[in-house]
Design a protein around this motif. Structure first.
Motif, PDB file in Angstrom:
ATOM      1  N   ASP A 196     -16.039  -8.936  -2.255  1.00  0.00           N
ATOM      2  CA  ASP A 196     -15.007  -7.916  -2.073  1.00  0.00           C
ATOM      3  C   ASP A 196     -13.662  -8.552  -1.758  1.00  0.00           C
ATOM      4  N   ARG A 197     -13.666  -9.587  -0.898  1.00  0.00           N
ATOM      5  CA  ARG A 197     -12.407 -10.259  -0.591  1.00  0.00           C
ATOM      6  C   ARG A 197     -11.866 -10.977  -1.828  1.00  0.00           C
ATOM      7  N   LEU A 198     -12.773 -11.568  -2.613  1.00  0.00           N
ATOM      8  CA  LEU A 198     -12.352 -12.236  -3.840  1.00  0.00           C
ATOM      9  C   LEU A 198     -11.704 -11.233  -4.799  1.00  0.00           C
ATOM     10  N   LYS A 199     -12.265 -10.033  -4.883  1.00  0.00           N
ATOM     11  CA  LYS A 199     -11.681  -8.996  -5.747  1.00  0.00           C
ATOM     12  C   LYS A 199     -10.247  -8.690  -5.313  1.00  0.00           C
TER      13      LYS A 199
ATOM     14  N   LEU B 250      -4.853  -1.357   6.564  1.00  0.00           N
ATOM     15  CA  LEU B 250      -5.167  -2.450   7.481  1.00  0.00           C
ATOM     16  C   LEU B 250      -6.244  -3.359   6.905  1.00  0.00           C
ATOM     17  N   LYS B 251      -7.208  -2.771   6.224  1.00  0.00           N
ATOM     18  CA  LYS B 251      -8.273  -3.576   5.617  1.00  0.00           C
ATOM     19  C   LYS B 251      -7.697  -4.540   4.581  1.00  0.00           C
ATOM     20  N   THR B 252      -6.778  -4.049   3.737  1.00  0.00           N
ATOM     21  CA  THR B 252      -6.172  -4.906   2.715  1.00  0.00           C
ATOM     22  C   THR B 252      -5.356  -6.018   3.354  1.00  0.00           C
ATOM     23  N   ARG B 253      -4.556  -5.689   4.365  1.00  0.00           N
ATOM     24  CA  ARG B 253      -3.724  -6.709   5.015  1.00  0.00           C
ATOM     25  C   ARG B 253      -4.585  -7.762   5.715  1.00  0.00           C
TER      26      ARG B 253
ATOM     27  N   GLN C 208      -0.248  -1.735  -1.249  1.00  0.00           N
ATOM     28  CA  GLN C 208      -0.583  -1.953   0.156  1.00  0.00           C
ATOM     29  C   GLN C 208      -0.161  -3.344   0.615  1.00  0.00           C
ATOM     30  N   ALA C 209      -0.223  -4.301  -0.310  1.00  0.00           N
ATOM     31  CA  ALA C 209       0.001  -5.697   0.072  1.00  0.00           C
ATOM     32  C   ALA C 209       1.409  -6.196  -0.193  1.00  0.00           C
TER      33      ALA C 209
END
Length: 483
Positions: free
Chosen positions: A207-210, A303-306, A405-406
């Motif tokens: 998921d983080r890689l995505k 917040l999850k994306t950041r 978001q980022a």
């Protein structure tokens, strides 16, 4: 009752069943043999009550097995109870249970089902093709299930015949009034939430890689799966692969609860005087409930994306991240990317539900002639394919959401609107640029669902949930592509 010709025939039939179940030929049937025998006979796994019935109070043997006489006594008691249940459902007392009587029985419990759903239930038990259930079909179907009342029968039907009451990832579970009173509803939601948490944690590196590829991959750097993993490990070590997973797990509970409550209210408003909701109406209700939940918990998505994209030492934790965003960018930053996120719910939910329904019904029509239950493997395959189709349709909006978001946290990144960002990606990278990171997203589907299934089944046992309704629980799959 003993001594008559009918009793002699029953004893012979029960004796043959006993011999079939007694696999080690020791003259006793225990729970293990019961489970194995029913699997061979195609009758599925015995429920918990039937297993308890193998150990009656009068049985002095501590291993819980029954000899032939004890087995016959148990089945005599079961037939007497089943006969009472049969007569209570046979409302016109004509010796047969038909489709309308099944619908009436569900209505009396507060559950409305369509004619098609009632026919599926009937078809799963009808052996002679009469489209009715007679006493013999009823008895043979439920003999080793410890059903005590009409509510138990309807609960069994609802959860074992895979009624079309919420397969879509955005459509929450539906529960009867009895389930709400007994607390079974929250146990299933808790089991689904725990399964989702474990599954998300297990697939967090993908998921983080995505997200990493969605934001940083471009036509010039040609960032791929291996390069992305190496880059993240070089920057923060192996532990960095789980960045952002904490809040990703934390948002499961509020999102599920809000979605469930919103769906109940929206469903009630749409249904009005109707007995049941059609597929299209459930899609609308589920999409609105999903949009409601997303609106309320969306700051957690930002917040999850950041946190997922953060550099080592950039934030001290969740609260520090929230405070820095609020201080540097203002409260509006917590809703960056909200519009593409909400718009993405509709194509994802619609395509996912339509493909799932089509595949499942087509399989039932072509390959399932004796049961309305396709089985776990078929449902898993249908869910995986439908989820993949939904992802392909909604992925560009998900990518735009993540970049919005980022973008404020990336030096030199243009601060663009949804349409501006879409035009920018298309002009710089083409259509292919809208699908950056979709490969790891696909890679996590099968492990995510597999982990969810294993954890959910174990949680059900721990919490005492007796249904086999796992595949219809949206918490099991909602993390696959929208987490």
């Amino acid at each position: 009752m003993r001594g008559g010709p009918g009793d002699a025939e029953r004893r012979q039939r029960w004796g043959r069943l006993f011999e079939e179940l007694d696999s080690n030929k020791d003259g006793r049937v225990d729970v293990h043999e019961l489970r194995q025998g029913l699997a061979r006979l195609g009758a599925g796994d015995p429920d918990r009550g039937a297993q308890q019935g193998i150990s009656p109070e009068g049985d002095a043997d501590p291993d819980g097995g029954l000899d032939l006489e004890e087995f016959i006594l148990y089945l005599q008691e079961r037939e007497q109870r089943l006969l009472l249940l049969f007569h209570s459902l046979d409302r016109n007392q004509d010796g047969h249970i038909d489709v309308s009587e099944i619908q009436q029985s569900f209505r009396a419990l507060g559950i409305s089902i369509s004619l098609e759903q009632a026919e599926k239930i009937l078809h799963s038990m009808d052996r002679d093709g009469t489209m009715t259930i007679d006493w013999q079909e009823w008895r043979d179907h439920f003999l080793l299930h410890s059903l005590e009342n009409v509510e138990d029968v309807l609960y069994f039907w609802k959860h074992s015949t895979v009624l079309d009451i919420g397969e879509c990832l955005t459509v929450p579970d539906e529960f009867s009034e009895q389930e709400k009173l007994t607390g079974m509803w929250w146990k299933q939601l808790v089991a689904g939430a725990v399964a989702g948490a474990v599954s998300r944690t297990g697939t967090a590196p993908l998921d983080r890689l995505k997200v990493f590829m969605q934001v940083h991959a471009s036509k010039t750097n040609r960032l791929n799966i291996l390069g992305g993993l190496q880059s993240m490990i070089r920057e923060g070590g192996v532990r960095s692969l789980w960045r952002g997973n904490g809040i990703n797990v934390l948002k499961i509970a509020p999102e599920s609860a809000i979605k469930f409550m919103a769906y109940e209210q929206i469903k009630r408003a749409i249904r009005g005087q109707q007995e049941t909701l059609h597929v299209q109406e459930r899609f609308v209700a589920g999409s609105l409930a999903g949009a409601t939940a997303q609106t309320i918990i969306y700051p957690m998505e930002v917040l999850k994306t950041r946190l997922t994209l953060r550099r080592t030492g950039q934030y001290k934790g969740l609260l520090d991240c929230a405070w820095q965003i609020l201080e540097q960018e203002g409260p509006r930053a917590f809703y960056r990317g909200y519009l593409p996120n909400v718009l993405g719910i509709i194509p994802y939910a619609g395509i996912d539900l339509a493909v799932y329904e089509t595949l499942k019904n087509q399989w039932l029509q072509q390959y399932s002639h004796d049961s309305a239950d396709p089985g776990i493997l078929v449902l898993l395959a249908c869910g995986t394919i439908s989820s993949t189709c939904g992802q392909i349709a909604s992925y560009p909006l998900a990518l735009v959401r993540t970049r919005m978001q980022a973008q404020a946290s990336i030096e030199g990144a243009p601060q663009l609107s949804m349409l501006g960002l879409l035009r920018h990606i298309l002009s710089q990278e083409g259509v292919r640029g809208l699908y950056r990171g979709i490969a790891p997203n696909f890679m996590k589907v099968i492990p995510a669902v597999s982990i969810s299934y294993v954890v959910y089944e174990n949680m059900k046992q721990a919490l005492g949930v007796t249904s086999s309704y796992w595949i219809l629980t949206p918490q099991l799959q909602q993390h696959i592509s929208r987490s």
